[in-house]
Design a protein around this motif. Structure first.
Motif, PDB file in Angstrom:
ATOM      1  N   UNK A  74       6.993  31.614  45.139  1.00  0.00           N
ATOM      2  CA  UNK A  74       8.179  32.328  44.418  1.00  0.00           C
ATOM      3  C   UNK A  74       9.014  31.289  44.134  1.00  0.00           C
ATOM      4  N   UNK A  75       8.948  30.909  42.757  1.00  0.00           N
ATOM      5  CA  UNK A  75      10.024  29.603  42.485  1.00  0.00           C
ATOM      6  C   UNK A  75      11.413  30.421  41.944  1.00  0.00           C
ATOM      7  N   UNK A  76      12.420  29.873  42.328  1.00  0.00           N
ATOM      8  CA  UNK A  76      13.879  30.429  41.982  1.00  0.00           C
ATOM      9  C   UNK A  76      14.297  29.352  40.856  1.00  0.00           C
ATOM     10  N   UNK A  77      14.514  29.760  39.556  1.00  0.00           N
ATOM     11  CA  UNK A  77      14.940  28.818  38.610  1.00  0.00           C
ATOM     12  C   UNK A  77      16.508  29.308  38.253  1.00  0.00           C
ATOM     13  N   UNK A  78      17.124  28.059  37.578  1.00  0.00           N
ATOM     14  CA  UNK A  78      18.436  28.200  37.273  1.00  0.00           C
ATOM     15  C   UNK A  78      18.170  28.014  35.932  1.00  0.00           C
ATOM     16  N   UNK A  79      18.743  28.713  34.932  1.00  0.00           N
ATOM     17  CA  UNK A  79      18.774  28.660  33.355  1.00  0.00           C
ATOM     18  C   UNK A  79      19.857  28.651  32.885  1.00  0.00           C
ATOM     19  N   UNK A  80      19.942  27.554  31.830  1.00  0.00           N
ATOM     20  CA  UNK A  80      21.217  27.538  31.075  1.00  0.00           C
ATOM     21  C   UNK A  80      20.796  27.564  29.775  1.00  0.00           C
ATOM     22  N   UNK A  81      21.369  28.494  28.823  1.00  0.00           N
ATOM     23  CA  UNK A  81      20.899  28.582  27.475  1.00  0.00           C
ATOM     24  C   UNK A  81      22.140  28.886  26.430  1.00  0.00           C
TER      25      UNK A  81
END
Length: 119
Positions: free
Chosen positions: A16-23
């Protein structure tokens, strides 16, 4: 007739990859699923991407600003393909004319550990 459950030795192992998303703009879970599939298919092709066993397990809205919106997500992938998924996600910079930045902040063996450590 009831279906039999596969024993643990025959199941696929997941990470499981935890990602940080900036949009710049809004993003929902369905759009994010399309974004990761599109990024992986463009980078690796359909044949290799089909082995990844990708899915978004959790999607959190963290903060909304005037400029950017911040999200975090937990992505499931098959063990052994974590680096391939990371490489494909790093190459995504735009989706549906929205600027996107995705950073992988952690890798875990279970969803619970991933959420506790990184979200």
């Amino acid at each position: 007739m009831k279906l039999k459950v596969l024993p643990p030795t025959l199941r696929k192992n997941n990470r499981y990859l935890t990602v940080d998303i900036k949009v710049k703009g809004d993003l929902n879970k369905d759009e994010f699923v399309g974004l990761i599939w599109d990024g992986c298919i463009r980078f690796w092709g359909e044949l290799t991407t089909s082995n990844f066993n990708l899915w978004v397990m959790r999607f959190y809205e963290i903060e909304k600003n005037e400029e950017y919106n911040y999200y975090k997500a937990v992505i499931r992938c098959q063990r052994g393909f974590e680096d391939n998924v990371r490489a494909a996600l790093c190459c995504v910079s735009k989706y549906n004319s929205k600027k996107v930045a995705i950073n992988v902040i952690g890798l875990s063996g279970t969803i619970k550990a991933s959420v506790n450590k990184f979200v």
